[in-house]
Design a protein around this motif. Sequence first.
Motif, PDB file in Angstrom:
ATOM      1  N   ASN A   1       1.029  -5.471   3.499  1.00 47.09           N
ATOM      2  CA  ASN A   1       1.971  -5.149   4.571  1.00 47.09           C
ATOM      3  C   ASN A   1       1.589  -3.866   5.314  1.00 47.09           C
ATOM      4  OD1 ASN A   1       2.441  -3.336   2.572  1.00 47.09           O
ATOM      5  ND2 ASN A   1       4.508  -4.079   2.074  1.00 47.09           N
ATOM      6  N   ASN A   2       0.363  -3.383   5.046  1.00 42.83           N
ATOM      7  CA  ASN A   2      -0.143  -2.163   5.687  1.00 42.83           C
ATOM      8  C   ASN A   2       0.738  -0.944   5.427  1.00 42.83           C
ATOM      9  OD1 ASN A   2      -2.563  -2.943   6.817  1.00 42.83           O
ATOM     10  ND2 ASN A   2      -1.607  -3.690   8.707  1.00 42.83           N
ATOM     11  N   ASP A   3       1.395  -0.941   4.318  1.00 44.55           N
ATOM     12  CA  ASP A   3       2.161   0.238   3.951  1.00 44.55           C
ATOM     13  C   ASP A   3       1.231   1.298   3.360  1.00 44.55           C
ATOM     14  OD1 ASP A   3       4.463  -0.884   4.824  1.00 44.55           O
ATOM     15  OD2 ASP A   3       5.151  -1.531   2.825  1.00 44.55           O
ATOM     16  N   MET A   4       1.656   2.574   3.444  1.00 46.20           N
ATOM     17  CA  MET A   4       0.891   3.693   2.887  1.00 46.20           C
ATOM     18  C   MET A   4       1.719   4.315   1.768  1.00 46.20           C
ATOM     19  SD  MET A   4      -1.743   3.601   4.876  1.00 46.20           S
ATOM     20  CE  MET A   4      -2.573   5.147   4.551  1.00 46.20           C
ATOM     21  N   ALA A   5       1.031   4.744   0.708  1.00 48.10           N
ATOM     22  CA  ALA A   5       1.706   5.358  -0.442  1.00 48.10           C
ATOM     23  C   ALA A   5       0.931   6.605  -0.871  1.00 48.10           C
ATOM     24  CB  ALA A   5       1.807   4.370  -1.601  1.00 48.10           C
TER      25      ALA A   5
ATOM     26  N   THR B   1      -7.946   3.700  -1.320  1.00 44.22           N
ATOM     27  CA  THR B   1      -7.346   4.984  -1.700  1.00 44.22           C
ATOM     28  C   THR B   1      -8.302   6.113  -1.337  1.00 44.22           C
ATOM     29  OG1 THR B   1      -6.197   3.932  -3.548  1.00 44.22           O
ATOM     30  CG2 THR B   1      -6.356   6.340  -3.573  1.00 44.22           C
TER      31      THR B   1
ATOM     32  N   LYS C   1      -7.123  -2.803  -1.950  1.00 40.89           N
ATOM     33  CA  LYS C   1      -6.371  -1.597  -1.643  1.00 40.89           C
ATOM     34  C   LYS C   1      -7.338  -0.422  -1.514  1.00 40.89           C
ATOM     35  CE  LYS C   1      -2.488  -3.239  -4.457  1.00 40.89           C
ATOM     36  NZ  LYS C   1      -1.641  -2.922  -5.624  1.00 40.89           N
TER      37      LYS C   1
ATOM     38  N   ARG D   1      -2.792   5.847  -0.359  1.00 48.83           N
ATOM     39  CA  ARG D   1      -3.290   4.503  -0.683  1.00 48.83           C
ATOM     40  C   ARG D   1      -2.714   3.539   0.354  1.00 48.83           C
ATOM     41  NH1 ARG D   1      -2.669   2.390  -6.632  1.00 48.83           N
ATOM     42  NH2 ARG D   1      -4.439   3.842  -6.826  1.00 48.83           N
ATOM     43  N   ARG D   2      -3.584   2.679   0.853  1.00 44.55           N
ATOM     44  CA  ARG D   2      -3.178   1.662   1.834  1.00 44.55           C
ATOM     45  C   ARG D   2      -3.006   0.341   1.102  1.00 44.55           C
ATOM     46  NH1 ARG D   2      -5.999  -2.236   4.499  1.00 44.55           N
ATOM     47  NH2 ARG D   2      -5.084  -3.004   6.450  1.00 44.55           N
ATOM     48  N   LEU D   3      -1.840  -0.269   1.309  1.00 41.68           N
ATOM     49  CA  LEU D   3      -1.554  -1.574   0.731  1.00 41.68           C
ATOM     50  C   LEU D   3      -1.788  -2.627   1.811  1.00 41.68           C
ATOM     51  CD1 LEU D   3       1.737  -0.613  -1.119  1.00 41.68           C
ATOM     52  CD2 LEU D   3      -0.593  -0.685  -2.019  1.00 41.68           C
TER      53      LEU D   3
END
Length: 422
Positions: A290-294, A102, A100, A285-287
């Motif tokens: 699933n290429n999600d962003m948080a 960040t 991950k 932060r990139r997960l």
Amino acid sequence: MPSFSNPLACALVAVVFATTSGTPAAHAQTAASVNAPVLTLADALDLAGSASPNIDAADAGVRAASAARRVAGLRPNPSLNADIENVGGSRAYNDIEAPKQTVSVGVPVELGGKRSARIALADAQGNRADIERVAAGADLRLAVSQAYVEAVAADRRLATARDQAVIAAEALRAAHIRVLAGRASPLEEQRAEVLRISADAAVDRAVRLADLARANLGRRIGRPVTGALDQPWFDRVDGYGPARLDADSNLAVATARADEKAAEAQLRLARSQRLPDVTLSAGVRRLPINNDMAAVFGVSVPLPFFNSGASSVAQAGAERDRAAALRRAAELDNEQAIGQAQADVANAVAAARTAAGPSLAAAQEAARIARIGYREGKFGQLDLLEAERTLAETRSGAIDALAAFHNAQAQLDRLTASARKD
């Protein structure tokens, strides 16, 4: 007492003493060129201002304090943070797709008034630098004034020494005529020869001292001193100097008070630093699964377990107390120094007016009478030599008294110089 019966001898002696009966200083040669423009004290001070390394250093200190003031007003820089998690682990975390990433930005937030305390300290230090600049100018004025006084006095001493050498040479010729006429012992001529040799040696010493004094003045003003100096200024004996100024504007006291204010500002800064600053951060932060962003938010607070700042506050408080005590001592010392300087000026005025006035006039009249009496055979050589010696000592004492007055006045001007910038 012997008298002349030889008309030729009487005529020669009359010519000899007629040439020395006037005021020798008015016709004496000095180290300066008579055709060069007169260098006044004001001219010397103007030239010294552009040639003084101390003034340059003080100006640099003012510029440094100004830069420090700008630095004190700046806020802390933000920080960029980047990290990667779950790298090189075991099982599921050894997959290259697992880490991950960040990225965040941290912004320090100063608490407790640290920035304003830094600015107050920089302002106090800038005020101290301004006072140092004014003090450097006052110190320069004192140094140049003393060098100028010494140069004028050295020229005067050289003129007096040359006058005495002329008188000694004429006295030797007069003694030789008396010996040839059979009216005096050869011992009289030998005594006159010894005095002539001593007078010539005194001229050599005075020349070297005058050259040295002019060289020292030239170093202060940044150019050779070849012209005449302001002799009428040297003869003027004015009042007792400037009136005493208020303590707030006096350089010595103002310097001590500026140090006290800087110490107080340092104490305020030490107290403000006891409260820890916090750092606020925000990022993304990139997960990778699933290429999600948080969004990521954070707060960082230092824990003052080992250094709470209490010792720094105690140190700054002690420095503040020390500065306050030194300020009180400076006020007392300044009052005493000004009082002593005023007394020195008053005494120098009285001595200069006496030495350059009644005493010198009496010595000149005594020497004039002795020359006439010696010429007419009413006085002996010892009477003449004693009168000339007294006149020479009185002239030297007058020069010393005038130099002491101008130096005392310059010292009083320095002690009462104002801290306010022109």
